[in-house]
Design a protein around this motif. Structure first.
Motif, PDB file in Angstrom:
ATOM      1  N   MET A  13      17.950  -3.614   0.783  1.00  0.00           N
ATOM      2  CA  MET A  13      17.382  -2.897   1.906  1.00  0.00           C
ATOM      3  C   MET A  13      18.456  -2.293   2.815  1.00  0.00           C
ATOM      4  SD  MET A  13      14.219  -2.765   1.472  1.00  0.00           S
ATOM      5  CE  MET A  13      14.577  -2.653  -0.278  1.00  0.00           C
ATOM      6  N   LEU A  58       4.860  -2.802   3.768  1.00  0.00           N
ATOM      7  CA  LEU A  58       5.538  -4.045   4.153  1.00  0.00           C
ATOM      8  C   LEU A  58       7.035  -3.958   3.912  1.00  0.00           C
ATOM      9  CD1 LEU A  58       3.084  -6.745   2.731  1.00  0.00           C
ATOM     10  CD2 LEU A  58       3.232  -5.895   5.083  1.00  0.00           C
ATOM     11  N   VAL A  59       7.421  -3.141   2.935  1.00  0.00           N
ATOM     12  CA  VAL A  59       8.838  -3.012   2.587  1.00  0.00           C
ATOM     13  C   VAL A  59       9.508  -1.896   3.370  1.00  0.00           C
ATOM     14  CG1 VAL A  59      10.470  -2.546   0.710  1.00  0.00           C
ATOM     15  CG2 VAL A  59       8.403  -3.895   0.264  1.00  0.00           C
ATOM     16  N   LYS A  62       8.760   0.444   9.627  1.00  0.00           N
ATOM     17  CA  LYS A  62       9.245  -0.288  10.797  1.00  0.00           C
ATOM     18  C   LYS A  62       8.218  -0.260  11.934  1.00  0.00           C
ATOM     19  CE  LYS A  62      14.173   0.616   9.960  1.00  0.00           C
ATOM     20  NZ  LYS A  62      15.411   1.234  10.523  1.00  0.00           N
ATOM     21  N   LEU A  67       2.477  -2.152  10.127  1.00  0.00           N
ATOM     22  CA  LEU A  67       2.670  -3.463   9.501  1.00  0.00           C
ATOM     23  C   LEU A  67       1.497  -4.391   9.781  1.00  0.00           C
ATOM     24  CD1 LEU A  67       6.473  -3.981  10.267  1.00  0.00           C
ATOM     25  CD2 LEU A  67       5.445  -3.411   8.064  1.00  0.00           C
ATOM     26  N   SER A  89       7.331  -8.065  -1.898  1.00  0.00           N
ATOM     27  CA  SER A  89       7.444  -7.470  -0.559  1.00  0.00           C
ATOM     28  C   SER A  89       8.246  -8.379   0.362  1.00  0.00           C
ATOM     29  CB  SER A  89       6.056  -7.210   0.035  1.00  0.00           C
ATOM     30  OG  SER A  89       5.345  -6.250  -0.717  1.00  0.00           O
ATOM     31  N   SER A  93      11.959  -7.522   1.940  1.00  0.00           N
ATOM     32  CA  SER A  93      11.867  -7.248   3.375  1.00  0.00           C
ATOM     33  C   SER A  93      13.142  -7.677   4.087  1.00  0.00           C
ATOM     34  CB  SER A  93      10.677  -7.996   3.983  1.00  0.00           C
ATOM     35  OG  SER A  93      10.648  -7.820   5.391  1.00  0.00           O
ATOM     36  N   ARG A  94      13.500  -6.924   5.124  1.00  0.00           N
ATOM     37  CA  ARG A  94      14.659  -7.290   5.958  1.00  0.00           C
ATOM     38  C   ARG A  94      14.224  -7.627   7.378  1.00  0.00           C
ATOM     39  NH1 ARG A  94      14.187  -1.890   5.440  1.00  0.00           N
ATOM     40  NH2 ARG A  94      14.486  -0.542   7.265  1.00  0.00           N
ATOM     41  N   ASN A  95      12.912  -7.778   7.563  1.00  0.00           N
ATOM     42  CA  ASN A  95      12.338  -8.061   8.885  1.00  0.00           C
ATOM     43  C   ASN A  95      11.992  -9.549   8.937  1.00  0.00           C
ATOM     44  OD1 ASN A  95      10.486  -8.441  11.045  1.00  0.00           O
ATOM     45  ND2 ASN A  95       9.812  -6.298  10.938  1.00  0.00           N
ATOM     46  N   LEU A  98       8.520 -10.488  10.192  1.00  0.00           N
ATOM     47  CA  LEU A  98       7.515 -10.120   9.192  1.00  0.00           C
ATOM     48  C   LEU A  98       7.511 -11.100   8.030  1.00  0.00           C
ATOM     49  CD1 LEU A  98       5.408  -8.114   8.076  1.00  0.00           C
ATOM     50  CD2 LEU A  98       7.325  -6.826   7.070  1.00  0.00           C
ATOM     51  N   ILE A  99       8.692 -11.499   7.602  1.00  0.00           N
ATOM     52  CA  ILE A  99       8.801 -12.441   6.479  1.00  0.00           C
ATOM     53  C   ILE A  99       8.037 -13.726   6.781  1.00  0.00           C
ATOM     54  CG2 ILE A  99      10.422 -13.948   5.249  1.00  0.00           C
ATOM     55  CD1 ILE A  99      12.436 -11.630   5.342  1.00  0.00           C
TER      56      ILE A  99
END
Length: 477
Positions: A13, A58-59, A62, A67, A89, A93-95, A98-99
């Motif tokens: 990501m 989701l991926v 932002k 989301l 996803s 993910s880099r959030n 969210l993860i």
């Protein structure tokens, strides 16, 4: 969640973010968001109100509202078969906030409590019947196109062109040919190979009298060489993760398949691709498993590769050529530099459906004995066992074989036609029960009277990878 998996996900990501940032950094501020959105829409080819696009958002998104809508839609419309898209996803993910929400949702929908442990999620998923939907092919194509646009071609519109489980196909951490194959590499004579020590491991081949050695210390950085050896177009494929080196003839029915490294794995075994159709190929079986070439009856013939020491190989093949350090790439080709951490432990980098260490350790080496005429039979013989039994008789189907193992640990199998060999002192010949001497070559045993016993093609592999690919294999140890 293993450190490696976390790094892979973040790397993917961050690479995407970097690409976006570099492209728009010099543009006027008022155009930035529009350009960014156009690029994302072009890659994703977004269609309205589909569940797949909620997973894609989701991926890539932002936007908090987007989301939240995606999570709500997935929650309210959950179906069995969505598990893999949610797992992937989360993986990419880099959030971090969210993860956490997605893991909670995944645990709720599956009644499993594996948290961040992707290995456990994959183990659980792969030991159920495959239940993903056709749209997963498009999802996988679009998510992975964020890493390399070429990846899209591997999966898009190929739901009916697959012989393996798509949810077991995992990104290996590089772009297409990100581990660069050596194509028509420079070879040198043994006398010019001053960089090699006699104890260095090499992969040796001989095709129509053309003997060549490929040092592990070089090939581990490239995992493939493509060349014409002895008048035959070949590809030597080295799957470092599964410990397999196989020499394939690349021409089938008049078509020379130009293969490379796809960047993906199946059960921790490297997947190849061909440039013409972007089909994915099994390294162990030499046949297409996803793409338009599936079902066309294409299977690459393979020849034997000997894993031995440089000292032993050059003694047996004084005229051998060997890879030059001048590969066109800058790498540390010192012995043991590539994958040293991986080779030094029994831990896996990528998990497999059923990790079985009850009989052998994961990375214990085996010799593969199989034949296209007997597809239901498959034998793996422990290399440690063969080192203690330098002459070992076995059979597959109606083919009787003998495996000769020399002092370097190199295995060579020959068809015996019922002949019993009794005396092998690791030298250049072996004696049969009648006292007849047979000279050892790479392609056959030759008796003093001109009789011939032909070579049987084999290759080495790590136990875990071979067992994962062939769960019903018979082990001799």
């Amino acid at each position: 969640m293993s450190p490696f998996n976390l790094i892979i996900g973040l790397f993917a990501m961050l690479m995407v973010c970097s690409d976006y940032t570099n492209e728009i950094s010099e543009m006027p501020l008022q155009h930035t968001e529009k350009v960014k959105q156009n690029k994302e829409d072009k890659i994703m080819n977004i269609t309205q109100n589909t569940m797949m696009n909620h997973f894609l958002n989701l991926v890539i998104s932002k936007d908090k509202k987007v989301l939240e809508n995606a999570i709500t839609a997935i929650d309210e419309n959950w179906q069995e078969g969505y598990e893999i898209m949610l797992i992937e996803s989360i993986y990419f993910s880099r959030n971090s906030d969210l993860i956490l929400k997605l893991i909670s949702l995944l645990e709720e929908k599956t009644d499993q409590k594996f948290g961040y442990d992707f290995d456990k999620w994959f183990h659980w998923l792969w030991n159920k019947d495959a239940n993903y939907q056709d749209e997963y092919f498009e999802y996988k194509a679009k998510v992975h196109s964020l890493i390399d646009l070429k990846f899209r071609g591997y999966f898009e519109d190929r739901a009916s062109e697959s012989t393996i489980r798509l949810d077991e196909v995992r990104w290996g951490g590089v772009k297409q040919d990100g581990i660069p194959p050596l194509r028509q590499p420079k070879m040198i004579t043994k006398n010019d190979a001053n960089y090699l020590n006699d104890s260095d491991i090499v992969f040796g081949i001989e095709v129509n009298g053309d003997a060549r050695a490929y040092p592990k210390r070089i090939l581990a950085w490239h995992e493939m060489f493509v060349d014409n050896v002895g008048g035959i177009d070949v590809a030597g494929v080295y799957c470092t993760l599964c410990g397999t080196v196989i020499l394939y003839e690349t021409e089938v029915n008049g078509v020379n398949h130009e293969i490379g490294t796809s960047g993906f794995l199946y059960r921790s075994n490297k997947l190849m691709y061909d440039k013409a159709t972007q089909s994915l190929w099994s390294t162990l079986e030499g046949e297409p498993v996803i793409g338009p070439l599936v079902g066309k009856g294409i299977k690459l013939p393979y020849r034997s590769v000997v894993t031995t020491t440089w000292g032993e190989w050059k003694k047996r093949h004084p005229a051998t050529q060997v890879l030059s350090l001048d590969t066109g790439f800058e790498r540390d080709y010192g012995e043991g530099k590539a994958y040293n951490d991986y080779f030094s432990t029994d831990k896996l980098m990528f998990t497999v459906p059923n990790e079985d260490t009850s009989e052998l350790k994961n990375k214990d080496e085996i010799l593969s004995i199989r034949h296209a005429s007997f597809p239901k039979e498959n034998i793996a013989i422990s290399s440690k066992f063969l080192k203690k039994n330098s002459i070992y008789e076995t059979s597959i189907g109606n083919i009787e074989l003998v495996v000769l193992t020399d002092k370097s640990g190199a295995h060579r199998a020959y068809q015996t036609n019922g002949l019993k060999l009794v005396n092998f002192q690791y030298e250049m010949s072996v004696i049969d029960v009648t006292g007849k001497i047979w000279n050892i070559t790479e392609n056959k045993l030759i008796a003093e009277d001109g009789s011939i016993l032909t070579r049987f093609a084999t290759h080495n592999a790590f136990w875990f990878g071979y067992k994962a690919a062939f769960p019903n294999v018979k082990l001799i140890k």
